[in-house]
Scaffold this motif. Structure first.
Motif, mmCIF file in Angstrom:
data_model
loop_
_atom_site.group_PDB
_atom_site.id
_atom_site.type_symbol
_atom_site.label_atom_id
_atom_site.label_comp_id
_atom_site.label_asym_id
_atom_site.label_seq_id
_atom_site.Cartn_x
_atom_site.Cartn_y
_atom_site.Cartn_z
ATOM 1 N N UNK A 47 -8.323 -20.519 1.869
ATOM 2 C CA UNK A 47 -8.151 -20.036 3.239
ATOM 3 C C UNK A 47 -8.416 -18.546 3.288
ATOM 4 N N UNK A 48 -9.147 -18.097 4.291
ATOM 5 C CA UNK A 48 -9.361 -16.657 4.458
ATOM 6 C C UNK A 48 -8.196 -16.059 5.225
ATOM 7 N N UNK A 49 -8.000 -14.758 5.069
ATOM 8 C CA UNK A 49 -6.881 -14.059 5.697
ATOM 9 C C UNK A 49 -7.328 -13.331 6.942
ATOM 10 N N UNK A 50 -6.404 -13.242 7.880
ATOM 11 C CA UNK A 50 -6.613 -12.443 9.087
ATOM 12 C C UNK A 50 -5.357 -11.613 9.279
ATOM 13 N N UNK A 51 -5.449 -10.341 8.964
ATOM 14 C CA UNK A 51 -4.236 -9.536 8.938
ATOM 15 C C UNK A 51 -4.574 -8.077 9.169
ATOM 16 N N UNK A 52 -3.691 -7.395 9.898
ATOM 17 C CA UNK A 52 -3.703 -5.941 9.897
ATOM 18 C C UNK A 52 -2.883 -5.505 8.696
ATOM 19 N N UNK A 53 -3.515 -4.820 7.760
ATOM 20 C CA UNK A 53 -2.799 -4.375 6.554
ATOM 21 C C UNK A 53 -2.014 -3.118 6.835
ATOM 22 N N UNK B 1 0.826 -1.215 0.000
ATOM 23 C CA UNK B 1 0.000 0.000 0.000
ATOM 24 C C UNK B 1 0.853 1.255 0.000
ATOM 25 N N UNK B 2 2.014 1.195 0.628
ATOM 26 C CA UNK B 2 2.920 2.347 0.635
ATOM 27 C C UNK B 2 3.385 2.678 -0.779
ATOM 28 N N UNK B 3 3.543 1.657 -1.606
ATOM 29 C CA UNK B 3 3.990 1.914 -2.980
ATOM 30 C C UNK B 3 2.850 2.415 -3.861
ATOM 31 N N UNK B 4 1.612 2.064 -3.534
ATOM 32 C CA UNK B 4 0.470 2.736 -4.180
ATOM 33 C C UNK B 4 0.502 4.220 -3.838
ATOM 34 N N UNK C 82 -5.996 4.891 0.445
ATOM 35 C CA UNK C 82 -6.110 3.588 -0.214
ATOM 36 C C UNK C 82 -5.261 2.549 0.504
ATOM 37 N N UNK C 83 -5.885 1.415 0.804
ATOM 38 C CA UNK C 83 -5.166 0.321 1.453
ATOM 39 C C UNK C 83 -5.472 -0.993 0.747
ATOM 40 N N UNK C 84 -4.437 -1.743 0.467
ATOM 41 C CA UNK C 84 -4.606 -3.093 -0.068
ATOM 42 C C UNK C 84 -4.891 -4.037 1.092
ATOM 43 N N UNK C 85 -5.954 -4.838 0.959
ATOM 44 C CA UNK C 85 -6.346 -5.770 2.020
ATOM 45 C C UNK C 85 -6.481 -7.172 1.447
ATOM 46 N N UNK C 86 -5.668 -8.123 1.918
ATOM 47 C CA UNK C 86 -5.825 -9.507 1.457
ATOM 48 C C UNK C 86 -7.103 -10.109 2.020
ATOM 49 N N UNK C 87 -7.765 -10.910 1.201
ATOM 50 C CA UNK C 87 -9.035 -11.522 1.603
ATOM 51 C C UNK C 87 -8.940 -13.040 1.715
ATOM 52 N N UNK C 88 -8.085 -13.655 0.899
ATOM 53 C CA UNK C 88 -7.977 -15.104 0.948
ATOM 54 C C UNK C 88 -6.866 -15.591 0.045
ATOM 55 N N UNK C 89 -6.522 -16.860 0.210
ATOM 56 C CA UNK C 89 -5.536 -17.499 -0.653
ATOM 57 C C UNK C 89 -6.035 -18.882 -1.028
ATOM 58 N N UNK D 278 -10.142 4.040 2.377
ATOM 59 C CA UNK D 278 -10.308 4.366 3.794
ATOM 60 C C UNK D 278 -9.086 5.150 4.253
ATOM 61 N N UNK D 279 -9.299 6.127 5.110
ATOM 62 C CA UNK D 279 -8.150 6.906 5.600
ATOM 63 C C UNK D 279 -7.291 6.080 6.548
ATOM 64 N N UNK D 280 -6.008 6.230 6.435
ATOM 65 C CA UNK D 280 -5.069 5.540 7.312
ATOM 66 C C UNK D 280 -3.764 6.319 7.309
ATOM 67 N N UNK D 281 -2.840 5.902 8.144
ATOM 68 C CA UNK D 281 -1.557 6.573 8.262
ATOM 69 C C UNK D 281 -0.443 5.543 8.153
ATOM 70 N N UNK D 282 0.508 5.805 7.274
ATOM 71 C CA UNK D 282 1.686 4.963 7.134
ATOM 72 C C UNK D 282 2.823 5.534 7.981
ATOM 73 N N UNK D 283 3.703 4.651 8.424
ATOM 74 C CA UNK D 283 4.919 5.056 9.119
ATOM 75 C C UNK D 283 6.097 4.345 8.451
ATOM 76 N N UNK D 284 7.153 5.088 8.145
ATOM 77 C CA UNK D 284 8.333 4.441 7.574
ATOM 78 C C UNK D 284 9.301 4.063 8.692
ATOM 79 N N UNK D 285 10.459 3.561 8.335
ATOM 80 C CA UNK D 285 11.428 3.100 9.336
ATOM 81 C C UNK D 285 12.117 4.254 10.063
ATOM 82 N N UNK D 286 11.902 5.472 9.577
ATOM 83 C CA UNK D 286 12.478 6.654 10.223
ATOM 84 C C UNK D 286 11.491 7.320 11.178
ATOM 85 N N UNK D 287 10.272 6.768 11.242
ATOM 86 C CA UNK D 287 9.229 7.365 12.073
ATOM 87 C C UNK D 287 8.417 8.427 11.369
ATOM 88 N N UNK D 288 8.687 8.654 10.083
ATOM 89 C CA UNK D 288 7.937 9.646 9.311
ATOM 90 C C UNK D 288 6.574 9.089 8.928
#
Length: 370
Positions: free
Chosen positions: A364-370, A286-289, A350-357, A334-344
């Motif tokens: 199998x359904x997914x259970x994940x914080x995206x 999602x960060x690359x989107x 926009x968030x990508x959310x996996x639903x299943x594999x 949906x609104x959200x906030x990204x954090x990089x490795x520098x704390x920025x």
């Protein structure tokens, strides 16, 4: 009797809506939306489908805390059907990693750490006696179906006073095993300009978007000549986000300079999965989107690009007759906030959310914080 199930009304990245029939673990048919036939129907109208996501840089050996996690927690639970452990284990413990994988749903491959102790210590290249050619050769031969390359972490805290010598030895081991290198960069010394000339076609440079002083760009924001030369030689650029190796400002600079990822990976382990800044492969994608890459390019970074590097093209396509290896996901507004490795922090909508594999003949359904 063999049963067939159908993924109904799923959407390819080009927008085409299809049904996929899966029988005995294989893709039986790809047909027009609404036309698939089978005993069980999974209706995922409007959900995207791709070949199964591949995370080329994870740490999946929980014995080596803090750099480890449970395989399926960073695999199928997160929409990832194949993980590649990036050097958690050297020759001493690599067999244990693959034994653990037999109890997981996720497909597991690995880079073998050139230090036989692996990440039992995090200065694993500070003692050259821990780089044992015979142990590397034996491990590579014993697990040739699972080991895809050799890992060398070439940064100050890992190599200590040994400088470039572990990388010279890694190059020799690469030649002896005929396996490519994945080279981690971090704080200097050694400097990136001294590291890159060692890398050859198909070798991987991971953490290439880190925010440390020892990155791909000079003080004026221009890529070093060694970077351009390495890309021309076919050196593969991998994200390897991790706790300390992804900077939004460096990623934006890299994109503006026309230096793009080949693969997107997480460098995930338990701590940065639970507490960030990684959380999941979907979060990193999602960060690359957010950075302005197209959805198609982002997903290629964890499907066909990774599969082709692995010389396993079947993992990066949806094709009748192949074993079903699929990820279903949505792009949610949906609104959200990204954090990089520098704390920025950066705000997104926009968030990508996996639903299943689909893997091993199962949905199998997914259970994940995206």
């Amino acid at each position: 009797m063999r049963t067939c199930f159908v993924l109904r009304n799923v959407r390819r990245l080009n927008g085409e809506e299809i049904d996929i029939e899966i029988e005995a673990g294989k893709i039986k048919a790809v047909v027009a939306a609404g036309c698939g036939q089978g005993e069980t129907i999974y209706d995922y109208t409007g959900t995207y489908i791709s070949s199964g996501w591949i995370d080329l840089h994870v740490h999946a050996f929980p014995d080596f805390a803090p750099y480890g996690d449970e395989i399926d927690r960073i695999g199928v639970n997160q929409g990832v059907t194949t993980i590649v452990d990036a050097g958690s284990c050297g020759a001493d413990r690599i067999a244990d990693l693959f034994t653990n994988s037999k109890n997981a749903q996720t497909n597991v491959l690995a880079f073998l750490n050139i230090s036989h102790i692996g990440l039992r210590r995090i200065d694993e290249l500070s003692n050259l006696d821990w780089i044992n050619k015979e142990k590397v050769l034996q491990a590579a031969a014993n697990h040739s179906d699972k080991i895809v390359g050799l890992k060398a972490r070439i940064s100050k805290s890992v190599v200590g006073r040994n400088g470039l010598e572990p990388l010279r030895l890694a190059r020799q081991l690469s030649t002896a095993t005929k396996l490519p290198l994945m080279v981690h960069i971090g704080s200097a010394p050694p400097a990136i300009t001294d590291i890159l000339p060692f890398l050859e076609q198909r070798d991987i440079l991971t953490h290439f978007l880190n925010g440390k002083a020892n990155n791909l760009f000079d003080n004026d924001g221009r890529p070093y000549r060694e970077v351009i030369d390495a890309i021309k030689r076919g050196v593969h650029l991998d994200v390897g986000h991790g706790s300390a190796s992804f900077s939004f400002s460096v990623a934006e600079l890299s994109k503006n300079q026309g230096i793009h990822f080949n693969t997107i990976s997480t460098d995930i382990y338990k701590k940065n999965r639970l507490h960030g800044p990684v959380y999941s492969l979907a979060n990193v994608l999602s960060k690359f989107l957010y950075l302005g890459y197209t959805l198609e390019d982002v997903i290629k970074g964890v499907t066909s690009n990774a599969a082709n590097w692995l010389n396993k093209p079947q993992l990066g396509r949806i094709q009748v007759g192949d074993y079903a290896n699929l990820t279903l996901f949505a792009v949610e507004n949906k609104p959200d906030v990204f954090v990089d490795s520098e704390g920025n922090k950066r705000s997104t909508s926009e968030m990508i959310k996996p639903k299943g594999v689909v893997i091993n003949g199962k949905f199998l359904t997914c259970e994940v914080r995206a």
